[in-house]
Design a protein around this motif. Structure first.
Motif, PDB file in Angstrom:
ATOM      1  N   SER A 291      68.864  -5.369  67.582  1.00 57.05           N
ATOM      2  CA  SER A 291      67.665  -5.969  68.150  1.00 57.05           C
ATOM      3  C   SER A 291      67.884  -7.456  68.389  1.00 57.05           C
ATOM      4  N   THR A 292      67.196  -7.962  69.391  1.00 53.57           N
ATOM      5  CA  THR A 292      67.291  -9.393  69.679  1.00 53.57           C
ATOM      6  C   THR A 292      66.431 -10.172  68.692  1.00 53.57           C
ATOM      7  N   GLN A 293      66.712 -11.451  68.559  1.00 52.02           N
ATOM      8  CA  GLN A 293      65.924 -12.306  67.673  1.00 52.02           C
ATOM      9  C   GLN A 293      64.467 -12.339  68.112  1.00 52.02           C
ATOM     10  N   GLN A 294      64.243 -12.328  69.399  1.00 50.57           N
ATOM     11  CA  GLN A 294      62.874 -12.340  69.924  1.00 50.57           C
ATOM     12  C   GLN A 294      62.128 -11.076  69.497  1.00 50.57           C
ATOM     13  N   ASP A 295      62.796  -9.935  69.544  1.00 49.12           N
ATOM     14  CA  ASP A 295      62.174  -8.686  69.115  1.00 49.12           C
ATOM     15  C   ASP A 295      61.890  -8.692  67.613  1.00 49.12           C
ATOM     16  N   ILE A 296      62.823  -9.200  66.841  1.00 53.00           N
ATOM     17  CA  ILE A 296      62.634  -9.258  65.387  1.00 53.00           C
ATOM     18  C   ILE A 296      61.474 -10.190  65.034  1.00 53.00           C
ATOM     19  N   ARG A 297      61.357 -11.303  65.769  1.00 49.99           N
ATOM     20  CA  ARG A 297      60.225 -12.209  65.536  1.00 49.99           C
ATOM     21  C   ARG A 297      58.893 -11.524  65.847  1.00 49.99           C
ATOM     22  N   ALA A 298      58.864 -10.706  66.888  1.00 50.38           N
ATOM     23  CA  ALA A 298      57.632  -9.978  67.219  1.00 50.38           C
ATOM     24  C   ALA A 298      57.255  -9.025  66.092  1.00 50.38           C
TER      25      ALA A 298
END
Length: 134
Positions: free
Chosen positions: A97-104
């Motif tokens: 997963s991308t960092q942006q997805d993990i932040r979401a």
């Protein structure tokens, strides 16, 4: 769905696939065993779907808080309804997963923390616990 790792985008001229004379529909993503698999093999579509679903459950968590339920009951509700959505098949998709997805995903957890006024484990902790169970 066609998965193609070629770097030359302009040469993608695929012939229609037919089975018994019927054309097979081409899709950008599909759902298999509850996991959304996309054409580019990224997890953004899947994570967006589960974040949306988890946020819908957070509404119910906030409503239960309005009834002044004990924090242990709220935490149990969170674990059963929200965390179970966030962690479904997590061992398959979390590592890529991308960092942006993990932040979401983490925003959902933090929102639940604010709702029930107690600390909840982050997704990194949950994935490590899941991997240790195997």
């Amino acid at each position: 769905m066609i998965v193609d790792f070629s770097t030359k985008r302009e040469t993608r001229n695929y012939q229609p696939l037919t089975i018994n004379g019927d054309a097979v529909e081409r899709v950008d993503s599909f759902r298999y065993l509850g996991v959304h698999i996309s054409q580019d093999l990224s997890w953004t579509h899947h994570i967006g779907h589960i974040v949306k679903k988890a946020r819908q459950r957070l509404f119910h968590l906030r409503r239960l808080k309005d009834f002044k339920l004990p924090s242990q009951v709220l935490r149990t509700f969170y674990t059963c309804t929200v965390e179970s959505i966030l962690t479904g098949s997590i061992t398959a998709w979390f590592g890529n997963s991308t960092q942006q997805d993990i932040r979401a995903l983490q925003r959902v957890v933090r929102s639940a923390e604010r709702s029930i006024c107690t600390e909840l484990p982050d997704l990194h902790t949950i994935i490590i616990e899941d991997l240790n169970d195997y």
